[in-house]
Design an enzyme around this catalytic site. Structure first.
Site, short mmCIF file in Angstrom:
data_model
loop_
_atom_site.label_atom_id
_atom_site.label_comp_id
_atom_site.label_asym_id
_atom_site.label_seq_id
_atom_site.Cartn_x
_atom_site.Cartn_y
_atom_site.Cartn_z
N GLY A 125 0.78 -1.24 -0.01
CA GLY A 125 0.18 -0.12 0.05
C GLY A 125 0.67 1.12 0.05
O GLY A 125 0.72 2.33 0.63
N ALA A 126 1.72 1.37 -0.98
CA ALA A 126 2.86 2.40 -0.84
C ALA A 126 2.54 3.69 -1.82
O ALA A 126 3.30 4.49 -2.01
CB ALA A 126 4.18 1.89 -1.11
N ASP A 131 -3.49 -7.81 -4.55
CA ASP A 131 -4.24 -7.57 -3.41
C ASP A 131 -3.69 -8.56 -2.30
O ASP A 131 -3.94 -9.68 -2.16
CB ASP A 131 -5.74 -8.14 -4.04
CG ASP A 131 -6.52 -8.10 -2.76
OD1 ASP A 131 -6.10 -7.69 -1.88
OD2 ASP A 131 -7.98 -8.30 -3.24
N VAL A 132 -3.09 -7.62 -1.24
CA VAL A 132 -2.67 -8.64 -0.16
C VAL A 132 -3.66 -9.04 0.76
O VAL A 132 -3.35 -10.09 1.75
CB VAL A 132 -1.46 -7.38 0.81
CG1 VAL A 132 -0.61 -7.04 0.04
CG2 VAL A 132 -2.37 -6.51 1.47
N TYR A 142 -11.60 -2.19 13.08
CA TYR A 142 -10.60 -1.67 12.64
C TYR A 142 -9.59 -1.85 13.97
O TYR A 142 -8.37 -2.56 13.94
CB TYR A 142 -10.38 -0.36 12.39
CG TYR A 142 -9.05 0.45 11.98
CD1 TYR A 142 -8.50 0.29 10.74
CD2 TYR A 142 -8.54 1.41 13.09
CE1 TYR A 142 -7.35 0.78 10.62
CE2 TYR A 142 -7.27 1.98 12.75
CZ TYR A 142 -6.64 1.73 11.60
OH TYR A 142 -5.62 2.39 11.27
N LYS A 170 -6.20 -4.14 14.21
CA LYS A 170 -4.80 -3.65 14.48
C LYS A 170 -4.18 -4.20 15.87
O LYS A 170 -3.06 -4.43 15.88
CB LYS A 170 -4.92 -2.02 14.79
CG LYS A 170 -5.25 -1.51 13.56
CD LYS A 170 -4.09 -1.68 12.25
CE LYS A 170 -4.19 -0.94 11.02
NZ LYS A 170 -3.26 -1.04 10.12
N ILE A 200 -2.48 10.62 11.91
CA ILE A 200 -1.43 10.97 10.90
C ILE A 200 -2.07 11.66 9.73
O ILE A 200 -3.41 10.92 9.38
CB ILE A 200 -0.66 9.82 10.42
CG1 ILE A 200 0.11 9.02 11.54
CG2 ILE A 200 0.79 10.35 9.65
CD1 ILE A 200 0.84 9.84 12.45
P1 NAP Z 1 -4.30 5.54 3.05
O1 NAP Z 1 -3.57 6.79 2.47
O2 NAP Z 1 -5.80 5.18 2.70
O3 NAP Z 1 -3.42 4.25 2.30
C1 NAP Z 1 -4.04 3.04 2.62
C2 NAP Z 1 -3.18 2.29 1.44
O4 NAP Z 1 -3.51 0.86 1.80
C3 NAP Z 1 -3.35 2.53 -0.10
O5 NAP Z 1 -2.04 2.78 -0.57
C4 NAP Z 1 -4.07 1.49 -0.43
O6 NAP Z 1 -3.79 1.08 -1.72
C5 NAP Z 1 -3.62 0.15 0.70
N1 NAP Z 1 -4.43 -0.94 0.62
C6 NAP Z 1 -5.55 -1.16 1.11
N2 NAP Z 1 -6.18 -2.35 0.77
C7 NAP Z 1 -5.16 -3.01 0.15
C8 NAP Z 1 -4.96 -4.04 -0.43
N3 NAP Z 1 -6.05 -5.30 -0.43
N4 NAP Z 1 -3.90 -4.54 -1.22
C9 NAP Z 1 -2.60 -3.80 -1.31
N5 NAP Z 1 -2.87 -2.52 -0.92
C10 NAP Z 1 -4.03 -2.05 -0.27
O7 NAP Z 1 -4.16 5.54 4.77
P2 NAP Z 1 -2.97 5.71 5.64
O8 NAP Z 1 -3.21 6.70 6.67
O9 NAP Z 1 -1.51 6.07 4.82
O10 NAP Z 1 -2.80 4.34 6.12
C11 NAP Z 1 -1.53 3.33 6.24
C12 NAP Z 1 -1.64 2.37 7.31
O11 NAP Z 1 -1.31 3.19 8.55
C13 NAP Z 1 -2.91 1.90 7.31
O12 NAP Z 1 -2.30 0.50 7.83
C14 NAP Z 1 -3.58 2.37 8.72
O13 NAP Z 1 -4.42 1.70 9.17
C15 NAP Z 1 -2.24 2.75 9.43
N6 NAP Z 1 -2.79 3.75 10.20
C16 NAP Z 1 -3.10 5.06 9.69
C17 NAP Z 1 -3.14 6.21 10.78
C18 NAP Z 1 -3.45 7.60 10.25
O14 NAP Z 1 -4.03 8.44 11.21
N7 NAP Z 1 -3.47 8.14 9.02
C19 NAP Z 1 -3.07 5.78 12.01
C20 NAP Z 1 -2.73 4.68 12.59
C21 NAP Z 1 -2.48 3.65 11.61
P3 NAP Z 1 -4.69 1.24 -3.16
O15 NAP Z 1 -5.27 2.61 -3.06
O16 NAP Z 1 -3.81 1.00 -4.19
O17 NAP Z 1 -5.88 0.13 -2.53
#
Ligand code: NAP
Length: 248
Positions: free
Chosen positions: A13-14, A64-65, A156, A160, A189
């Site tokens: 998901g990068a 798709d992971v 969620y 986690k 974040i």
């Molecule tokens: P984001 O911008 O929504 O990014 C999520 C990423 O996950 C996207 O690149 C998406 O890729 C990918 N993804 C979703 N389903 C997938 C699948 N089945 N296979 C491969 N990739 C998949 O969110 P983010 O905030 O950067 O989150 C990144 C991580 O940090 C997540 O695990 C989230 O739970 C965690 N996190 C975030 C926060 C926060 O405040 N933002 C806080 C705690 C933890 P596609 O668009 O290509 O599907």
């Protein structure tokens, strides 16, 4: 010379958000990067291009992971880079928030399938490779919601919290084989995920953060870079909160 020169990192998901910042940070440290995505191909290609501009190899790989086949295919593609995978960052994640009374079983399944099963599948797919190498760094992105729970996020927070169980168990299984397994638990974040919150919920959360600001994706990436380093060889099974003091 970067600290990770000659190493290969897979970041799930990068294309955007935290995953993109992690990919760029590992690239800046010298690692070749496999930029995984599921839907956002343009964003993932851009992340890979920006990694290459830092002087390393990088490719965007669709997988798709949330399926074992997807995780296996991702690691197979990654091996094409130079026959090894040194670092796996399980970052892919999603939310489907609602209060328990309104949460459909399907909303629970989808989130747990992506966040928890996705992490398990990638850990499993990479484990044979890292055991053979007698070297590996696995870092999974959990959340402070996995430590504390949160209203409207039972699915969620369960996923986690589950990642922490996977991390601690795998750390014990792999400790004698040169493979470390750790987790980072971000607070709030600034990414698409948190931009989707209502303005009131966003402001209320921000007020609670002792550091007085919402975190940046780069704040998470630097914690990942520590766990990914060779120097962190004696650190395993740990959970590092990156949350401006929110969970204290
Ligand atoms: P984001 O911008 O929504 O990014 C999520 C990423 O996950 C996207 O690149 C998406 O890729 C990918 N993804 C979703 N389903 C997938 C699948 N089945 N296979 C491969 N990739 C998949 O969110 P983010 O905030 O950067 O989150 C990144 C991580 O940090 C997540 O695990 C989230 O739970 C965690 N996190 C975030 C926060 C926060 O405040 N933002 C806080 C705690 C933890 P596609 O668009 O290509 O599907």
């Amino acid at each position: 010379m970067g600290k990770l020169d000659g190493q290969v990192a897979v970041v799930t998901g990068a294309g955007k958000g935290i995953g993109r910042a992690i990919a760029l940070r590992l690239a800046a440290d010298g690692a070749a990067v496999v930029v995984n995505y599921c839907h956002s191909s343009d964003a993932a290609e851009k992340t890979a291009e920006d990694c290459r501009a830092l002087g390393v190899d990088a490719v965007a790989v669709m997988a798709d992971v949330s399926t074992m086949e997807g995780a296996d295919a991702l690691m197979k593609e990654a091996l094409k880079m130079s026959g090894r995978i040194d670092i796996l960052v399980n970052n892919a994640g999603r939310t489907k928030d609602s209060l328990l009374l309104r949460m459909k079983p399907d909303d629970f399944d989808t989130v747990v399938k992506t966040n928890l099963y996705g992490t398990f599948y990638c850990m499993k797919a990479v484990s044979k490779i890292m055991l053979k190498q007698k070297y590996g760094r696995i870092i999974s992105i959990s959340s402070i919601v996995g430590l504390r729970g949160n209203v409207g996020q039972m699915n969620y927070s369960a996923s986690k919290a589950g990642i922490l169980g996977l991390t601690k168990s795998m750390a014990k299984e792999m400790a004698s084989r040169g493979v470390t397994v750790n987790a980072v638990a971000p607070g709030m974040i600034e990414t698409d995920m948190t931009r989707a919150m209502t303005e009131e919920a966003h402001a209320a959360m921000e007020k609670e953060i002792p550091a007085g600001r919402i975190g940046a994706p780069e704040d998470v990436a630097c914690a990942v870079a520590f766990f990914a380093s060779r120097e962190a060889a004696y650190v395993t099974g740990q959970v590092l909160a990156v949350d401006g003091g929110l969970a204290v």
